[in-house]
Design a protein around this motif. Structure first.
Motif, PDB file in Angstrom:
ATOM      1  N   ARG A  33       0.809  -1.220   0.000  1.00 47.43           N
ATOM      2  CA  ARG A  33       0.000   0.000   0.000  1.00 47.43           C
ATOM      3  C   ARG A  33       0.846   1.275   0.000  1.00 47.43           C
ATOM      4  O   ARG A  33       0.316   2.366  -0.057  1.00 47.43           O
ATOM      5  CB  ARG A  33      -0.908   0.009   1.230  1.00 47.43           C
ATOM      6  N   GLY A  34       2.138   1.130   0.107  1.00 47.43           N
ATOM      7  CA  GLY A  34       3.021   2.290   0.081  1.00 47.43           C
ATOM      8  C   GLY A  34       3.180   2.969   1.432  1.00 47.43           C
ATOM      9  O   GLY A  34       3.739   4.061   1.520  1.00 47.43           O
ATOM     10  N   TYR A  35       2.753   2.331   2.519  1.00 41.66           N
ATOM     11  CA  TYR A  35       2.900   2.898   3.858  1.00 41.66           C
ATOM     12  C   TYR A  35       4.273   2.624   4.463  1.00 41.66           C
ATOM     13  O   TYR A  35       4.653   3.243   5.445  1.00 41.66           O
ATOM     14  CB  TYR A  35       1.824   2.351   4.804  1.00 41.66           C
ATOM     15  N   ALA A  36       4.985   1.665   3.890  1.00 42.18           N
ATOM     16  CA  ALA A  36       6.310   1.305   4.405  1.00 42.18           C
ATOM     17  C   ALA A  36       7.197   0.963   3.214  1.00 42.18           C
ATOM     18  O   ALA A  36       6.728   0.381   2.232  1.00 42.18           O
ATOM     19  CB  ALA A  36       6.211   0.108   5.344  1.00 42.18           C
ATOM     20  N   PRO A  37       8.480   1.329   3.296  1.00 41.12           N
ATOM     21  CA  PRO A  37       9.399   0.961   2.211  1.00 41.12           C
ATOM     22  C   PRO A  37       9.708  -0.532   2.276  1.00 41.12           C
ATOM     23  O   PRO A  37       9.543  -1.164   3.321  1.00 41.12           O
ATOM     24  CB  PRO A  37      10.651   1.783   2.516  1.00 41.12           C
ATOM     25  N   ARG A  38      10.150  -1.071   1.172  1.00 36.86           N
ATOM     26  CA  ARG A  38      10.609  -2.456   1.201  1.00 36.86           C
ATOM     27  C   ARG A  38      11.767  -2.539   2.174  1.00 36.86           C
ATOM     28  O   ARG A  38      12.555  -1.594   2.282  1.00 36.86           O
ATOM     29  CB  ARG A  38      11.046  -2.895  -0.194  1.00 36.86           C
ATOM     30  N   TYR A  39      11.871  -3.639   2.866  1.00 37.42           N
ATOM     31  CA  TYR A  39      12.855  -3.773   3.936  1.00 37.42           C
ATOM     32  C   TYR A  39      14.255  -3.371   3.479  1.00 37.42           C
ATOM     33  O   TYR A  39      14.948  -2.628   4.153  1.00 37.42           O
ATOM     34  CB  TYR A  39      12.864  -5.200   4.490  1.00 37.42           C
ATOM     35  N   TRP A  40      14.672  -3.852   2.337  1.00 37.25           N
ATOM     36  CA  TRP A  40      16.028  -3.594   1.873  1.00 37.25           C
ATOM     37  C   TRP A  40      16.228  -2.153   1.395  1.00 37.25           C
ATOM     38  O   TRP A  40      17.345  -1.745   1.143  1.00 37.25           O
ATOM     39  CB  TRP A  40      16.428  -4.576   0.769  1.00 37.25           C
ATOM     40  N   GLU A  41      15.149  -1.370   1.313  1.00 43.72           N
ATOM     41  CA  GLU A  41      15.262   0.032   0.912  1.00 43.72           C
ATOM     42  C   GLU A  41      15.249   0.992   2.108  1.00 43.72           C
ATOM     43  O   GLU A  41      15.376   2.186   1.929  1.00 43.72           O
ATOM     44  CB  GLU A  41      14.128   0.392  -0.046  1.00 43.72           C
ATOM     45  N   GLN A  42      15.132   0.451   3.319  1.00 46.64           N
ATOM     46  CA  GLN A  42      15.163   1.289   4.513  1.00 46.64           C
ATOM     47  C   GLN A  42      16.582   1.799   4.759  1.00 46.64           C
ATOM     48  O   GLN A  42      17.550   1.120   4.420  1.00 46.64           O
ATOM     49  CB  GLN A  42      14.709   0.492   5.749  1.00 46.64           C
ATOM     50  N   GLU A  43      16.681   2.945   5.363  1.00 42.92           N
ATOM     51  CA  GLU A  43      17.996   3.528   5.637  1.00 42.92           C
ATOM     52  C   GLU A  43      18.798   2.683   6.623  1.00 42.92           C
ATOM     53  O   GLU A  43      20.013   2.640   6.564  1.00 42.92           O
ATOM     54  CB  GLU A  43      17.836   4.944   6.181  1.00 42.92           C
ATOM     55  N   ASP A  44      18.117   2.023   7.555  1.00 44.41           N
ATOM     56  CA  ASP A  44      18.833   1.259   8.594  1.00 44.41           C
ATOM     57  C   ASP A  44      18.961  -0.226   8.258  1.00 44.41           C
ATOM     58  O   ASP A  44      19.386  -0.991   9.082  1.00 44.41           O
ATOM     59  CB  ASP A  44      18.160   1.438   9.948  1.00 44.41           C
TER      60      ASP A  44
END
Length: 95
Positions: A83-94
């Motif tokens: 739904r676009g509420y969270a980035p894909r895990y591997w695209e997170q900054e951390d």
């Protein structure tokens, strides 16, 4: 399903304004919550439908809290990503 009866859901008593139960054991969880005095207003095994319902019943400016099991967390996370509420895990900054 023993964890449903072992978990200390009594801590929720009086702490929720709107409660949704979802996932494979949605109806088992709803029964457990009923014994605590926190009967869910909506029960649906489909995580996507439950998330939609919960979001529709979360007032603007308020926070929706999602408390999943580890297994359910993966399904919830996937739905939030879709739904676009969270980035894909591997695209997170951390990540």
């Amino acid at each position: 399903v023993s964890w449903i009866w072992d978990a200390d859901f009594e801590q929720l008593a009086g702490a929720t304004s709107y409660l949704v139960a979802s996932g494979v054991r949605a109806y088992d969880l709803a029964l457990r919550l009923k014994y605590v005095g926190e009967e869910p207003q909506y029960v649906d095994p489909d995580v996507g439908a439950a998330l939609t319902h919960a979001l529709e019943h979360t007032p603007a400016g308020e926070t929706l809290y999602i408390i999943p099991t580890y297994t359910a967390m993966l399904a919830v996370r996937a739905e939030l990503e879709r739904r676009g509420y969270a980035p894909r895990y591997w695209e997170q900054e951390d990540a």
